[in-house]
Design a protein around this motif. Structure first.
Motif, PDB file in Angstrom:
ATOM      1  N   GLY A 137       0.789  -1.222   0.000  1.00  0.00           N
ATOM      2  CA  GLY A 137       0.000   0.000   0.000  1.00  0.00           C
ATOM      3  C   GLY A 137       0.818   1.266   0.000  1.00  0.00           C
ATOM      4  N   GLN A 138       2.134   1.146   0.098  1.00  0.00           N
ATOM      5  CA  GLN A 138       3.021   2.305   0.104  1.00  0.00           C
ATOM      6  C   GLN A 138       3.582   2.533  -1.299  1.00  0.00           C
ATOM      7  OE1 GLN A 138       3.764   4.255   2.998  1.00  0.00           O
ATOM      8  NE2 GLN A 138       2.001   3.082   3.729  1.00  0.00           N
ATOM      9  N   LYS A 139       3.682   3.773  -1.702  1.00  0.00           N
ATOM     10  CA  LYS A 139       4.282   4.096  -2.988  1.00  0.00           C
ATOM     11  C   LYS A 139       5.806   4.039  -2.866  1.00  0.00           C
ATOM     12  CE  LYS A 139       0.461   7.153  -4.325  1.00  0.00           C
ATOM     13  NZ  LYS A 139       0.068   8.549  -4.662  1.00  0.00           N
ATOM     14  N   TRP A 140       6.457   3.745  -3.986  1.00  0.00           N
ATOM     15  CA  TRP A 140       7.919   3.628  -3.952  1.00  0.00           C
ATOM     16  C   TRP A 140       8.583   4.150  -5.215  1.00  0.00           C
ATOM     17  CZ3 TRP A 140      10.732   0.926  -7.607  1.00  0.00           C
ATOM     18  CH2 TRP A 140       9.981   0.109  -8.480  1.00  0.00           C
ATOM     19  N   ASN A 141       7.806   4.351  -6.284  1.00  0.00           N
ATOM     20  CA  ASN A 141       8.415   4.601  -7.586  1.00  0.00           C
ATOM     21  C   ASN A 141       8.221   6.049  -8.038  1.00  0.00           C
ATOM     22  OD1 ASN A 141       5.700   4.626  -8.257  1.00  0.00           O
ATOM     23  ND2 ASN A 141       5.716   2.598  -9.153  1.00  0.00           N
ATOM     24  N   PHE A 142       8.103   6.268  -9.359  1.00  0.00           N
ATOM     25  CA  PHE A 142       8.008   7.629  -9.897  1.00  0.00           C
ATOM     26  C   PHE A 142       6.673   8.304  -9.590  1.00  0.00           C
ATOM     27  CE2 PHE A 142      11.196   5.964 -13.172  1.00  0.00           C
ATOM     28  CZ  PHE A 142      12.265   6.512 -12.490  1.00  0.00           C
ATOM     29  N   GLU A 143       5.773   7.591  -8.936  1.00  0.00           N
ATOM     30  CA  GLU A 143       4.559   8.249  -8.430  1.00  0.00           C
ATOM     31  C   GLU A 143       4.920   9.264  -7.344  1.00  0.00           C
ATOM     32  OE1 GLU A 143       1.035   5.570  -7.840  1.00  0.00           O
ATOM     33  OE2 GLU A 143       2.560   4.023  -8.170  1.00  0.00           O
ATOM     34  N   LEU A 144       6.060   9.083  -6.710  1.00  0.00           N
ATOM     35  CA  LEU A 144       6.544  10.019  -5.698  1.00  0.00           C
ATOM     36  C   LEU A 144       7.494  11.016  -6.364  1.00  0.00           C
ATOM     37  CD1 LEU A 144       7.355   7.451  -2.856  1.00  0.00           C
ATOM     38  CD2 LEU A 144       5.339   8.927  -3.026  1.00  0.00           C
ATOM     39  N   PRO A 145       7.194  12.312  -6.309  1.00  0.00           N
ATOM     40  CA  PRO A 145       7.981  13.316  -7.044  1.00  0.00           C
ATOM     41  C   PRO A 145       9.465  13.339  -6.690  1.00  0.00           C
ATOM     42  CG  PRO A 145       5.915  14.258  -6.278  1.00  0.00           C
ATOM     43  CD  PRO A 145       6.027  12.905  -5.647  1.00  0.00           C
ATOM     44  N   ARG A 146       9.829  13.005  -5.465  1.00  0.00           N
ATOM     45  CA  ARG A 146      11.244  13.088  -5.075  1.00  0.00           C
ATOM     46  C   ARG A 146      12.069  11.905  -5.594  1.00  0.00           C
ATOM     47  NH1 ARG A 146      12.382  17.140  -1.738  1.00  0.00           N
ATOM     48  NH2 ARG A 146      10.580  18.106  -0.726  1.00  0.00           N
ATOM     49  N   VAL A 147      11.418  10.851  -6.039  1.00  0.00           N
ATOM     50  CA  VAL A 147      12.140   9.718  -6.607  1.00  0.00           C
ATOM     51  C   VAL A 147      12.576  10.117  -8.015  1.00  0.00           C
ATOM     52  CG1 VAL A 147      12.023   7.311  -7.336  1.00  0.00           C
ATOM     53  CG2 VAL A 147      10.885   8.032  -5.228  1.00  0.00           C
ATOM     54  N   LYS A 148      13.843  10.448  -8.150  1.00  0.00           N
ATOM     55  CA  LYS A 148      14.366  10.945  -9.429  1.00  0.00           C
ATOM     56  C   LYS A 148      14.936   9.822 -10.291  1.00  0.00           C
ATOM     57  CE  LYS A 148      13.583  15.080  -7.784  1.00  0.00           C
ATOM     58  NZ  LYS A 148      12.313  15.754  -8.112  1.00  0.00           N
ATOM     59  N   SER A 149      15.424   8.748  -9.671  1.00  0.00           N
ATOM     60  CA  SER A 149      16.037   7.671 -10.442  1.00  0.00           C
ATOM     61  C   SER A 149      15.862   6.343  -9.715  1.00  0.00           C
ATOM     62  CB  SER A 149      17.526   7.951 -10.678  1.00  0.00           C
ATOM     63  OG  SER A 149      18.207   8.250  -9.474  1.00  0.00           O
ATOM     64  N   ILE A 150      15.803   5.283 -10.513  1.00  0.00           N
ATOM     65  CA  ILE A 150      15.631   3.918  -9.995  1.00  0.00           C
ATOM     66  C   ILE A 150      16.559   3.003 -10.784  1.00  0.00           C
ATOM     67  CG2 ILE A 150      14.027   1.995  -9.635  1.00  0.00           C
ATOM     68  CD1 ILE A 150      11.722   4.038  -9.716  1.00  0.00           C
ATOM     69  N   ASN A 151      17.209   2.088 -10.079  1.00  0.00           N
ATOM     70  CA  ASN A 151      18.023   1.082 -10.770  1.00  0.00           C
ATOM     71  C   ASN A 151      17.515  -0.314 -10.467  1.00  0.00           C
ATOM     72  OD1 ASN A 151      19.670   1.522  -8.019  1.00  0.00           O
ATOM     73  ND2 ASN A 151      20.105  -0.548  -8.775  1.00  0.00           N
ATOM     74  N   VAL A 152      17.863  -1.253 -11.335  1.00  0.00           N
ATOM     75  CA  VAL A 152      17.476  -2.652 -11.156  1.00  0.00           C
ATOM     76  C   VAL A 152      18.529  -3.528 -11.812  1.00  0.00           C
ATOM     77  CG1 VAL A 152      16.146  -2.915 -13.295  1.00  0.00           C
ATOM     78  CG2 VAL A 152      15.495  -4.238 -11.269  1.00  0.00           C
ATOM     79  N   SER A 153      18.646  -4.756 -11.335  1.00  0.00           N
ATOM     80  CA  SER A 153      19.540  -5.748 -11.946  1.00  0.00           C
ATOM     81  C   SER A 153      18.720  -6.644 -12.862  1.00  0.00           C
ATOM     82  CB  SER A 153      20.228  -6.602 -10.886  1.00  0.00           C
ATOM     83  OG  SER A 153      21.135  -5.848 -10.117  1.00  0.00           O
ATOM     84  N   GLY A 154      19.030  -6.608 -14.149  1.00  0.00           N
ATOM     85  CA  GLY A 154      18.356  -7.521 -15.060  1.00  0.00           C
ATOM     86  C   GLY A 154      18.741  -8.961 -14.802  1.00  0.00           C
ATOM     87  N   HIS A 155      19.943  -9.174 -14.237  1.00  0.00           N
ATOM     88  CA  HIS A 155      20.418 -10.539 -14.009  1.00  0.00           C
ATOM     89  C   HIS A 155      19.984 -11.107 -12.658  1.00  0.00           C
ATOM     90  CE1 HIS A 155      24.167  -8.108 -12.817  1.00  0.00           C
ATOM     91  NE2 HIS A 155      23.599  -8.491 -11.689  1.00  0.00           N
ATOM     92  N   LYS A 156      19.056 -10.451 -12.000  1.00  0.00           N
ATOM     93  CA  LYS A 156      18.465 -11.037 -10.796  1.00  0.00           C
ATOM     94  C   LYS A 156      17.040 -11.471 -11.141  1.00  0.00           C
ATOM     95  CE  LYS A 156      21.640  -8.626  -7.747  1.00  0.00           C
ATOM     96  NZ  LYS A 156      21.854  -7.538  -6.771  1.00  0.00           N
ATOM     97  N   TYR A 157      16.038 -10.782 -10.640  1.00  0.00           N
ATOM     98  CA  TYR A 157      14.678 -11.217 -10.954  1.00  0.00           C
ATOM     99  C   TYR A 157      14.199 -10.731 -12.322  1.00  0.00           C
ATOM    100  CZ  TYR A 157      14.460 -13.173  -6.326  1.00  0.00           C
ATOM    101  OH  TYR A 157      14.716 -13.953  -5.214  1.00  0.00           O
ATOM    102  N   GLY A 158      15.089 -10.052 -13.069  1.00  0.00           N
ATOM    103  CA  GLY A 158      14.823  -9.781 -14.481  1.00  0.00           C
ATOM    104  C   GLY A 158      15.046 -11.017 -15.323  1.00  0.00           C
ATOM    105  N   LEU A 159      15.656 -12.068 -14.712  1.00  0.00           N
ATOM    106  CA  LEU A 159      15.787 -13.409 -15.278  1.00  0.00           C
ATOM    107  C   LEU A 159      16.769 -13.498 -16.443  1.00  0.00           C
ATOM    108  CD1 LEU A 159      12.022 -14.506 -15.154  1.00  0.00           C
ATOM    109  CD2 LEU A 159      13.772 -14.622 -13.366  1.00  0.00           C
ATOM    110  N   VAL A 160      17.797 -12.631 -16.431  1.00  0.00           N
ATOM    111  CA  VAL A 160      18.880 -12.693 -17.405  1.00  0.00           C
ATOM    112  C   VAL A 160      20.117 -13.228 -16.688  1.00  0.00           C
ATOM    113  CG1 VAL A 160      20.198 -11.365 -19.101  1.00  0.00           C
ATOM    114  CG2 VAL A 160      17.868 -10.680 -18.537  1.00  0.00           C
ATOM    115  N   THR A 161      21.081 -13.741 -17.450  1.00  0.00           N
ATOM    116  CA  THR A 161      22.337 -14.185 -16.845  1.00  0.00           C
ATOM    117  C   THR A 161      23.202 -12.976 -16.484  1.00  0.00           C
ATOM    118  OG1 THR A 161      23.165 -14.485 -19.085  1.00  0.00           O
ATOM    119  CG2 THR A 161      22.388 -16.444 -17.929  1.00  0.00           C
TER     120      THR A 161
END
Length: 613
Positions: free
Chosen positions: A280-304
Motif C-alpha cells: 500500500g506504500q508508494k515507492w516509484n516515480f509516483e513520488l515526485p522526489r524519486v528521481k532515479s531507480i536502478n534494477v539488476s536484469g540478471h536477478k529477478y529480471g531473469l537474465v544471466t
C-alpha cells in the motif's frame, strides 16, 4: 595410541614429480594425442597457471582440463546465497550465443540491438510509474553497482550546480543510507568523495533504513538518500513513501530540496508484479522526489549475469555535463556509463524476457518464488529449532504483533510460534489480509473469488528471501551447536547457504539466508528441508569437542603449518600439561584459549562479505 605427523601435501606432490622426471625418457617422451587425456597434461605436466606456455595445446585437451577443474565449483542452481539468476530458457540461450560478439558501444553497427535497449528503458519507465508529460531517460549497465554509481553521480552533480548557482561552496557533499546497504552504495561514496552517512539499523526498523534517523541527519549538504527496495539481509522493503514525507517536511522548514534514488536491484522486478506490491506504500516515480531507480536484469529480471538498468524520471534530472557525445565508428553516441565496450547479448535476452513473459508471466514467476519462500519459512519454524527474521510468510497483523514483542535481536516474539499456530493466526487475520491486498494493489489485480488461492497480498510484502536463525530456546539447550557449522555441513551436501552477522548495531545476531529464485522448485525445497533437518540433528547428537574441528575449518583452505607454528604449538601443549594437573584448571585454560582464538579471528560482521550480494 600411535603418534601422528603433519603431512604437507604440496611436498608430496613435488617429490612425486621429481621421481617422474628421473624416470627414463619421461622428460622427452611425447604421447600420441588420441583423446584429451592422452596428452602430456594427463600425467607428466601441470597445466600452465601463471605464465603463458611456449607452445599451444589442442583445444579438446584444454577444454577437458578446464572443465574438470571447474567441477570443483559449487552448483549454480544449489547456490542459495546469490540473488543472481542461474537459468534462462532455451530460446533465450540461442539468442545469447548468436549475439555473443555484439558490443553495446557500437551503436552504428548494431542498430537493432540498441533499439532493444531503448525499448527496455521505456518498458521499465512505464512499469515504475513515469508520469504523463515526463520524458524518461536511462541506460543499460553491467549491473546494479554501475547503475547506483550513475544515479549517485547525477545527484551529486545536480547538488553542485545548485550550490554554485547560489554562490555557495560544494566541498562537503553527503549521502544517507542504512547500514544494511549493499557494498555498491558505499563504494559510490568512497570513490566519488561523498561523505557516507551510514545509519544504524534495528529490529524496530526491520534491519533497514530508519526514517527517524534520516530526519536527524539531513542538512544542506545532503545530495540525496539511497533507499533500498529489498534489503539483501532480510528482503524487507525500506519505507520510501515515509521517507519521502520526511523530506517534504524538511523542505517546508528549510527550503532544501533533497532527492531520492531507489536501489531496486532485486525489488524492481518483484514489487511491480506481485499482488502485494509494497503493502500500500508508494515507492516509484509516483513520488515526485524519486528521481532515479536502478534494477539488476540478471536477478529477478531473469537474465544471466552482466546487465543492469537505471532510469531517470525525466531527462532534466540527468545533468548534461555528465553526458558524453561520442563520434565513433561512423556514428554519434550519447553516453553516460562508467564502461565503454560491454556485452550486448544480455540486453537482447532482457528484451526477449519482457516480450515473451509479459506482465502476467513475470507475475507468475515472482508469485511462485514468494509462495515457495513462504513454504520454506513455515517448514523451518515448524521444526521448533529455527525462527525466521524475514517476514514474507507472516500476515501483516501477525508481523506487527511480532515486532511489538521483539527484543534486541528482533525475533523473540516469533520463536514461540509453531507451524500450526501460524495457520491459526493466518485464519484469524484473513480480513486484515484482504484489506491489505486492496490497499496495496488495484482492484483489477487481486482475485475476487472467495475461494481463491492465497497470494502475496495476504502476507507482508518483501523479496522471496528466507533469513533464519536458531531459536533462543535451541541456543540455550544446545549452546555448542553453531550456525556456521550448519552452513559448512550443508555445503558438504552441495547446498550453499551463507551464515553471517546482521548489519552493525545488530551484529550480535547471525543469520542463515536462502534466496528463492525461479529455478528453486517445490521438490528442491523438500530436499533442502530434509538435508537441513538431518544436519541439525547430527549436530545436536554430537558434543562440543567433535564440532570444534569443523567450526575451525570453515570450509576453506587452511594456512600451511610452518616449523615455527609446530614449535610454538608444542611449547604450548607442554606448558598446558605442566599446569594441568587439576582437571578444573586445565579445562579453564582450554576455555580461555578458545576465547582468545575466537577474538583473534575477524568477525564476519566486520567489513564486507560477498555473501550478501
Amino acid at each position: 595410541m600411535s603418534l601422528s605427523r603433519h603431512v604437507d601435501p604440496e611436498e608430496i606432490v613435488h617429490h612425486l614429480k621429481d621421481i617422474k622426471l628421473q624416470e627414463k625418457g619421461s622428460s622427452s617422451q611425447r604421447q600420441n594425442h588420441l583423446t584429451p587425456y592422452t596428452s602430456s597434461y594427463a600425467s607428466q605436466e601441470d597445466i600452465p597457471k601463471y605464465k603463458i606456455p611456449e607452445n599451444g595445446t589442442p583445444g579438446d585437451t584444454v577444454y577437458a582440463m578446464l572443465r574438470d577443474e571447474l567441477d570443483l565449483d559449487g552448483r549454480p542452481n544449489l547456490n542459495m546465497a546469490s540473488f543472481v539468476n542461474t537459468y534462462i530458457e532455451e530460446n533465450a540461450q540461442k539468442l545469447f550465443v548468436e549475439n555473443l560478439g555484439k558490443n553495446m558501444s557500437d551503436m552504428d553497427e548494431y542498430p537493432a540491438m540498441i533499439s532493444f535497449s531503448e525499448r527496455c528503458v521505456s518498458i521499465l519507465a512505464h512499469l515504475w510509474g513515469v508520469q504523463k508529460g515526463e520524458k524518461a531517460i536511462g541506460t543499460a549497465t553491467v549491473g546494479s553497482s554501475e547503475a547506483v554509481h550513475l544515479g549517485g553521480l547525477a545527484m551529486k552533480r545536480r547538488w553542485q550546480e545548485k550550490r554554485w548557482a547560489e554562490g555557495k561552496d560544494a566541498y562537503k557533499p553527503n549521502i544517507i543510507m542504512g547500514a544494511n546497504a549493499q557494498v555498491a552504495l558505499e563504494k559510490f561514496a568512497r570513490y566519488f568523495d561523498v561523505e557516507a552517512r551510514i545509519l544504524p539499523v534495528s529490529a524496530k526498523s526491520n534491519y533497514c533504513l530508519d526514517p527517524d534517523l534520516v530526519k536527524e541527519n539531513l542538512d544542506e549538504n545532503t545530495i540525496g538518500v539511497f533507499i533500498i527496495l529489498g534489503s539483501t539481509y532480510t528482503g524487507h522493503y525500506e519505507p520510501v513513501e515515509e521517507i519521502h514525507k520526511i523530506l517534504n517536511d524538511f523542505e517546508s522548514q528549510t527550503g532544501i530540496d533533497i532527492p531520492i534514488h531507489v536501489d531496486a536491484a532485486s525489488g524492481g522486478f518483484v514489487a511491480p508484479f506481485t499482488y502485494a506490491k509494497t503493502g500500500g506504500q508508494k515507492w516509484n516515480f509516483e513520488l515526485p522526489r524519486v528521481k532515479s531507480i536502478n534494477v539488476s536484469g540478471h536477478k529477478y529480471g531473469l537474465v544471466t549475469p552482466g546487465v543492469g538498468w537505471i532510469v531517470w524520471r525525466d531527462e532534466s534530472f540527468l545533468p548534461k555535463h555528465l553526458v558524453f557525445e561520442l563520434h565513433y565508428l561512423g556514428g554519434t553516441e550519447y553516453s553516460y556509463t562508467l564502461n565503454f565496450s560491454r556485452p550486448g547479448a544480455q540486453v537482447i535476452v532482457q528484451y526477449y524476457n519482457l516480450i515473451h513473459l509479459g506482465f502476467q508471466g513475470y507475475r507468475d514467476v515472482v508469485e511462485n518464488c514468494l509462495s515457495n519462500a513462504r513454504l520454506l519459512s513455515k517448514a523451518l519454524e515448524a521444526t521448533g529449532w529455527y525462527t525466521c527474521v524475514s517476514d514474507i510468510h507472516r500476515p501483516p497483523a501477525q508481523k506487527q504483533k511480532a515486532s511489538l514483542t521483539a527484543g534486541s535481536s528482533g525475533d523473540e516474539g516469533k520463536n514461540e510460534q509453531s507451524f500450526e499456530s501460524q495457520n491459526d493466526d493466518q485464519k484469524a487475520g484473513s480480513e486484515e489480509s484482504k484489506t491489505h491486498a486492496s490497499s496495496s494493489s488495484s482492484s483489477k489485480d487481486v482475485p475476487k473469488d472467495k475461494d481463491r488461492e492465497e497470494t502475496s497480498a495476504d502476507y507482508t510484502p518483501g523479496l522471496p528471501v528466507v533469513s533464519f536463525r536458531f531459536t533462543d530456546e535451541f541456543q540455550k539447550e544446545y549452546p555448542h551447536v553453531k550456525q556456521e557449522t550448519v552452513s559448512l555441513l550443508m555445503r558438504a551436501r552441495q547446498w550453499i547457504i551463507p551464515n553471517y552477522a546482521l548489519p552493525p548495531n545488530e551484529d550480535q545476531t547471525e543469520i542463515l539466508r536462502v534466496v528463492v529464485r525461479e529455478s528453486f522448485s517445490f521438490d528442491l525445497i523438500d530436499r533442502l528441508v530434509t538435508d537441513l533437518v538431518s544436519v541439525t540433528e547430527t549436530l545436536m547428537e554430537n558434543d562440543e569437542v567433535d564440532l570444534s574441528v569443523l567450526q575451525g575449518h570453515q570450509g576453506g583452505r587452511r594456512r600451511p603449518v610452518t616449523k615455527d607454528d609446530k614449535k610454538r604449538q608444542k611449547e604450548e601443549r607442554e606448558k598446558e600439561e605442566r599446569k594441568g594437573d587439576e582437571k578444573g584448571e586445565a579445562k579453564g585454560k582450554r576455555e580461555e584459549k578458545k576465547k582468545e582464538k575466537k577474538e583473534e579471528k575477524k568477525r564476519m560482521g566486520e567489513g564486507i562479505h560477498r555473501s550478501v550480494c
